[in-house]
Design an enzyme around this catalytic site. Structure first.
Site, PDB file in Angstrom:
ATOM      1  N   ASN A 168      -2.072   2.282   5.466  1.00 56.41           N
ATOM      2  CA  ASN A 168      -1.148   1.206   5.117  1.00 56.41           C
ATOM      3  C   ASN A 168      -0.826   0.471   6.417  1.00 56.41           C
ATOM      4  O   ASN A 168      -0.474   1.111   7.408  1.00 56.41           O
ATOM      5  CB  ASN A 168       0.128   1.813   4.512  1.00 56.41           C
ATOM      6  CG  ASN A 168       1.222   0.780   4.318  1.00 56.41           C
ATOM      7  OD1 ASN A 168       0.943  -0.395   4.103  1.00 56.41           O
ATOM      8  ND2 ASN A 168       2.471   1.220   4.392  1.00 56.41           N
ATOM      9  N   GLU A 198       8.986 -15.221  -9.770  1.00 61.97           N
ATOM     10  CA  GLU A 198       8.147 -14.060  -9.468  1.00 61.97           C
ATOM     11  C   GLU A 198       7.778 -13.262 -10.697  1.00 61.97           C
ATOM     12  O   GLU A 198       6.692 -12.697 -10.733  1.00 61.97           O
ATOM     13  CB  GLU A 198       8.731 -13.184  -8.354  1.00 61.97           C
ATOM     14  CG  GLU A 198       9.932 -12.399  -8.671  1.00 61.97           C
ATOM     15  CD  GLU A 198      10.463 -11.637  -7.458  1.00 61.97           C
ATOM     16  OE1 GLU A 198       9.685 -11.080  -6.683  1.00 61.97           O
ATOM     17  OE2 GLU A 198      11.695 -11.591  -7.316  1.00 61.97           O
ATOM     18  N   TRP A 236      -2.566  -2.893  -1.786  1.00 63.78           N
ATOM     19  CA  TRP A 236      -2.186  -4.311  -1.880  1.00 63.78           C
ATOM     20  C   TRP A 236      -3.037  -5.000  -0.826  1.00 63.78           C
ATOM     21  O   TRP A 236      -2.838  -4.804   0.369  1.00 63.78           O
ATOM     22  CB  TRP A 236      -0.697  -4.464  -1.573  1.00 63.78           C
ATOM     23  CG  TRP A 236      -0.145  -5.830  -1.783  1.00 63.78           C
ATOM     24  CD1 TRP A 236       0.313  -6.367  -2.943  1.00 63.78           C
ATOM     25  CD2 TRP A 236       0.044  -6.843  -0.778  1.00 63.78           C
ATOM     26  NE1 TRP A 236       0.774  -7.635  -2.731  1.00 63.78           N
ATOM     27  CE2 TRP A 236       0.615  -7.954  -1.417  1.00 63.78           C
ATOM     28  CE3 TRP A 236      -0.228  -6.917   0.587  1.00 63.78           C
ATOM     29  CZ2 TRP A 236       0.927  -9.126  -0.729  1.00 63.78           C
ATOM     30  CZ3 TRP A 236       0.080  -8.088   1.262  1.00 63.78           C
ATOM     31  CH2 TRP A 236       0.657  -9.176   0.606  1.00 63.78           C
ATOM     32  N   CYS A 258       0.840  -1.194   0.000  1.00 65.40           N
ATOM     33  CA  CYS A 258       0.000   0.000   0.000  1.00 65.40           C
ATOM     34  C   CYS A 258       0.880   1.250   0.000  1.00 65.40           C
ATOM     35  O   CYS A 258       1.884   1.322   0.696  1.00 65.40           O
ATOM     36  CB  CYS A 258      -0.950   0.075   1.181  1.00 65.40           C
ATOM     37  SG  CYS A 258      -2.141  -1.246   1.225  1.00 65.40           S
TER      38      CYS A 258
HETATM   39  C1  F6R Z   1      12.093 -10.448  -4.531  1.00 67.05           C
HETATM   40  C2  F6R Z   1      11.955  -9.447  -3.507  1.00 67.05           C
HETATM   41  C3  F6R Z   1      11.510  -9.876  -2.162  1.00 67.05           C
HETATM   42  C4  F6R Z   1      12.224  -9.060  -1.087  1.00 67.05           C
HETATM   43  C5  F6R Z   1      11.658  -9.386   0.307  1.00 67.05           C
HETATM   44  C6  F6R Z   1      12.391  -8.631   1.395  1.00 67.05           C
HETATM   45  O1  F6R Z   1      12.529  -9.897  -5.746  1.00 67.05           O
HETATM   46  O2  F6R Z   1      12.177  -8.288  -3.746  1.00 67.05           O
HETATM   47  O3  F6R Z   1      11.701 -11.236  -1.962  1.00 67.05           O
HETATM   48  O4  F6R Z   1      13.576  -9.352  -1.126  1.00 67.05           O
HETATM   49  O5  F6R Z   1      10.307  -9.055   0.339  1.00 67.05           O
HETATM   50  O6  F6R Z   1      12.356  -7.262   1.167  1.00 67.05           O
HETATM   51  P1  F6R Z   1      13.410  -6.279   1.803  1.00 67.05           P
HETATM   52  O7  F6R Z   1      14.708  -6.525   1.160  1.00 67.05           O
HETATM   53  O8  F6R Z   1      12.875  -4.909   1.499  1.00 67.05           O
HETATM   54  O9  F6R Z   1      13.429  -6.576   3.263  1.00 67.05           O
END
Ligand code: F6R
Length: 598
Positions: free
Chosen positions: A102, A478, A76, A2
Site C-alpha cells: 500500500n 460521491e 485501489w 489499498c
Molecule cells: C468524503 C470523504 C473524503 C474524506 C477525505 C479526507 O465522504 O470521506 O472527502 O473526507 O478523503 O479524509 P480524512 O478525513 O480521513 O483525512
C-alpha cells in the site's frame, strides 16, 4: 487506499481469515484483490480484478490453495488499470516470492529499468512489482529471506506498507514507511493489517508500527525491529470497540447504519467533556495547548468541518483560517505563530499529513482532530483530540463529519478566552436526541424520490451553513454520481444562477430568523422565480416554507448545533437518492476511504 491483511498461526483457517480480513478492508480499495499462502514448502497465489466476490469465486476453484501463513490485498489503483495482472500479490521471476503493498514507490521506474537490464521480466504495470524482483535478486546472492526483504526495502523511496512471503519460509516479513500497519496479537495467531477491523473479530490487542519499522511474524510469535535490525520494545494497546461495530447490523448499507449511529457517536464525543451544571468544557488532553491563532488543514469532508471550525474560532475571537491540506503543504502561508490543526477522520490522509509535517518542519505546534486512535497523525502531532465516532466503514464520511463538528465546538469552548456559552452547552447536550428526532421523522426519502431525474443539485447556505452546503453537495456527488455544487448562498447569483432551471433543485439551509436567514430566503426567492424546485432545510423560524416545494425540518436549537443537524438531513437526501438510483453506496466508483497517497 489499498488494504493489507496477513496472518500466521491460523492453521486450516488461514485462507478464510485472509478473505474475512479483506472483506473488512474493502472500503480502502475494491478494484481487485488477491492472496498468497505458504505451507508444505510451497507458495500459492490467487488474484482477480473486480470486487472481492470475484476473488472468492476464483478461490473456490482452487483446491490447491492452502497454507498456514498468508497475506492478502485489496487494491485501489495508482499504477495501471484494475486487471488480474495488476492485482496484488506481485511475484518475482521464479515465483518464490509474493509481496503486497500500500503506497507509492517513487523510484520504481529506475529500479525497474535496472532489474530489466539484469534479465528480470515484469508481468504488471505496477510500482510494487519491483519489490519481489529485488527480493529475488538478494536471495540469489545468497541472503536469507528476511535479509533479502530488508535489502529490497533499503532500495525503496516513497511510501509503503509492505508484507512479503517467501516459499519454504513460514513467516511474514513486514515494513512500514508512511502507510499505516498494525499487528493484531491473538492467543495462538498473529495478524497484520492496514486497519484494525480486518482482525478485530479475533483479537482486541494491537501493536501500531511506526515509520522505519520492520516486523516478523512466525508461528512462535512476533517481533519488531528498526532499520538496523535492533529489536524494539512495543506497547500492546487494547481497542475499545466491539466487532459488531464493523458489521451492518441489519442496515442495507454501512452508510445508512453510520448515519443512524450518530446519536451514539455524538454522545461518545461529548461524554466526560461537558459539565452542564458547572458550565464548562474540559478537554484534558489539550490542557497544555497554548493556541493564539489557528490554521486548520484538511481535505474533502474534513475540509468542510475545518471551514466550520475556523468560523467557530473566529466568531469567538481566535484568528483562524481553514486550508485545503494539499495546497497548504506546497505553499504554506507565512504566519509563523499559528498552531496547525490537522482535521482528518482517518489520521492517515497523505495530503493532510504532508501539511502537518510541513508545519512541524517550520516549528509550529500541531494538533490532530481525528477519529483514529493510534493513526499516524495522532502519533505525530504534538496534541490530539479524538472525535470518538467509532469505526466508519462506508466510504462516504457521515458520522465522522458530525463528530468533527462537535469536537471542534468543544475545542472552541475549551480555547475561547471569553465565558463559556451556556446555551451552546445545553444545545450540545441535546444534540444526540435532536439527531434522533431527525432520523425518526425525516422526509428525506420522499425528497430523494421526487428529484431523482434532476440534471443537477445546488446546495446553499450562509456562514456556518456554507460548509454544510458544500458537504451536502459532496455527499450527493460521491454516492449518486450526479452533478451537485455547494455554495455560499450569496454567491449563487454571481454566475451559477444561469444554470438554475426547473430541473435543478436548490437545497437551502435556512436556520433562525435573523439577518442571515432573511438574506438566504431572498436567494431562495431568486431561484423560485426561475422555477427551480426548492427544498428548505429549516428550523421553522423563518418564512422560507412559503417558497419551498419540500421542507426538511430540524429542531430549533443553537445555530452552531443547527448546522450539525442540517447536515443530517442532507446526508439522508444523498443516501436515499443513491439508493433509489441503485448506486454502489458503500463503495462508490473510483473512490477509497483512506487516501494515503498525495
Ligand atoms: C468524503 C470523504 C473524503 C474524506 C477525505 C479526507 O465522504 O470521506 O472527502 O473526507 O478523503 O479524509 P480524512 O478525513 O480521513 O483525512
Amino acid at each position: 487506499m489499498c488494504g493489507i491483511i496477513g496472518c500466521v498461526g491460523c492453521g486450516d483457517g488461514t485462507l478464510s481469515t485472509l478473505l474475512h480480513g479483506l472483506s473488512k478492508l474493502e472500503y480502502r480499495g475494491y478494484d481487485s484483490a488477491g492472496v498468497a499462502l505458504v505451507g508444505d514448502g510451497s507458495l500459492r497465489v490467487a488474484k482477480k480484478a473486480g470486487k472481492l466476490d470475484a476473488l472468492e469465486a476464483a478461490v473456490e476453484e482452487r483446491a490447491d490453495l492452502a497454507g498456514t501463513v498468508g497475506i492478502g490485498h485489496t487494491r485501489w489503483s495508482t499504477h495501471g488499470p484494475p486487471t488480474d495482472d495488476n492485482a496484488h500479490p506481485h511475484q518475482d521471476c521464479t515465483k518464490r516470492v509474493a509481496v503486497v503493498h500500500n503506497g507509492i514507490i517513487e523510484n520504481y521506474q529506475s529500479l525497474r529499468d535496472e532489474l530489466a537490464e539484469s534479465g528480470h521480466e515484469f508481468d504488471s504495470d505496477t510500482d510494487t512489482e519491483v519489490v519481489p524482483h529485488l527480493v529475488e535478486a538478494s536471495l540469489e546472492a545468497g541472503r536469507d529471506p528476511e535479509a533479502a526483504f530488508r535489502d529490497a526495502v533499503a532500495r525503496l523511496e516513497g511510501s509503503f506498507a509492505l508484507a512479503c512471503v517467501v516459499e519454504g519460509t513460514e513467516a511474514v516479513f513486514v515494513a512500514r514507511n508512511d502507510s499505516p500497519l498494525v499487528l493484531g496479537i491473538g492467543d495462538d495467531a498473529t495478524y497484520l493489517a492496514s486497519d484494525v477491523p480486518a482482525f478485530r473479530e479475533f483479537t482486541d490487542r494491537v501493536v501500531y508500527l511506526e515509520d522505519g519499522e520492520f516486523a516478523r511474524l512466525t508461528a512462535d510469535g512476533w517481533s519488531v525491529s528498526d532499520v538496523d535490525g535492533t529489536l524494539r520494545e512495543k506497547t500492546v494497546d487494547t481497542v475499545d470497540w466491539d466487532p459488531e461495530d464493523t458489521g451492518k447490523s441489519g442496515y442495507d448499507h454501512f452508510m445508512l447504519k453510520e448515519i443512524h449511529e450518530q446519536p451514539r457517536a455524538l454522545r461518545q464525543c461529548l461524554q466526560g467533556r461537558v459539565d452542564e451544571l458547572g458550565g464548562s468544557v474540559t478537554l484534558e488532553e489539550l490542557d497544555d495547548l497554548d493556541l493564539e491563532r489557528a490554521h486548520l488543514v484538511a481535505a474533502g469532508t474534513s475540509y468542510h468541518a475545518a471551514v466550520y471550525g475556523a468560523q467557530l474560532l473566529r466568531d469567538d475571537g481566535v484568528p483562524a483560517q481553514a486550508f485545503l491540506s494539499h495546497e497548504y503543504a506546497t505553499s504554506p502561508p507565512p504566519t509563523e505563530d499559528a498552531t496547525v490543526i490537522g482535521v482528518s477522520q482517518s489520521g492517515e490522509t497523505a495530503d493532510t499529513l504532508a501539511a502537518t509535517r510541513e508545519a512541524q518542519r517550520r516549528g509550529a505546534e500541531t494538533l490532530a482532530v481525528t477519529n483514529t486512535v493510534g493513526s499516524t497523525m495522532a502519533r505525530e502531532c504534538d496534541h490530539v483530540c479524538y472525535i470518538r465516532s467509532g469505526p466508519e466503514i462506508g466510504v462516504a464520511a457521515t458520522k465522522t463529519f458530525a463528530g468533527q463538528q462537535t469536537a471542534l465546538n468543544l475545542l472552541t469552548q475549551h480555547l475561547s478566552p471569553g465565558p463559556v456559552d451556556r446555551d451552546l452547552i445545553a444545545a450540545l447536550r441535546d444534540l444526540p436526541s435532536d439527531v434522533q428526532a431527525i432520523l425518526d421523522e425525516t422526509d428525506a426519502e420522499a425528497v430523494g424520490e421526487t428529484y431523482l431525474d434532476s440534471d443537477a443539485y445546488f446546495f446553499i447556505g450562509r456562514a456556518l451553513n456554507y460548509p454544510v452546503a458544500m458537504e451536502g453537495a459532496l455527499k450527493m456527488k460521491e454516492i449518486t454520481y450526479k452533478h451537485a455544487e455547494g455554495f455560499a448562498a450569496g454567491e449563487l447569483k454571481h454566475g451559477t444562477l444561469a444554470l438554475v432551471t426547473p430541473d435543478t433543485p436548490v437545497i437551502a439551509n435556512v436556520i433562525g430568523d435573523g439577518e442571515l436567514a432573511r438574506k438566504t430566503v431572498g436567494n431562495v426567492k431568486e431561484v423560485e422565480a426561475r422555477d427551480a424546485p426548492v427544498v428548505a432545510v429549516t428550523d421553522g423560524q423563518s418564512d422560507v416554507e412559503r417558497y419551498a416545494n419540500h421542507v426538511l425540518e430540524v429542531p430549533e436549537t443553537h445555530p452552531r448545533a443547527a448546522a450539525i443537524l442540517a447536515n443530517i438531513q442532507l446526508q439522508l437526501v444523498a443516501y436515499h437518492t443513491a439508493a433509489k438510483l441503485g448506486r454502489s453506496i458503500d463503495k462508490p466508483r473510483n473512490l477509497a476511504k483512506s487516501v494515503t497517497v498525495e
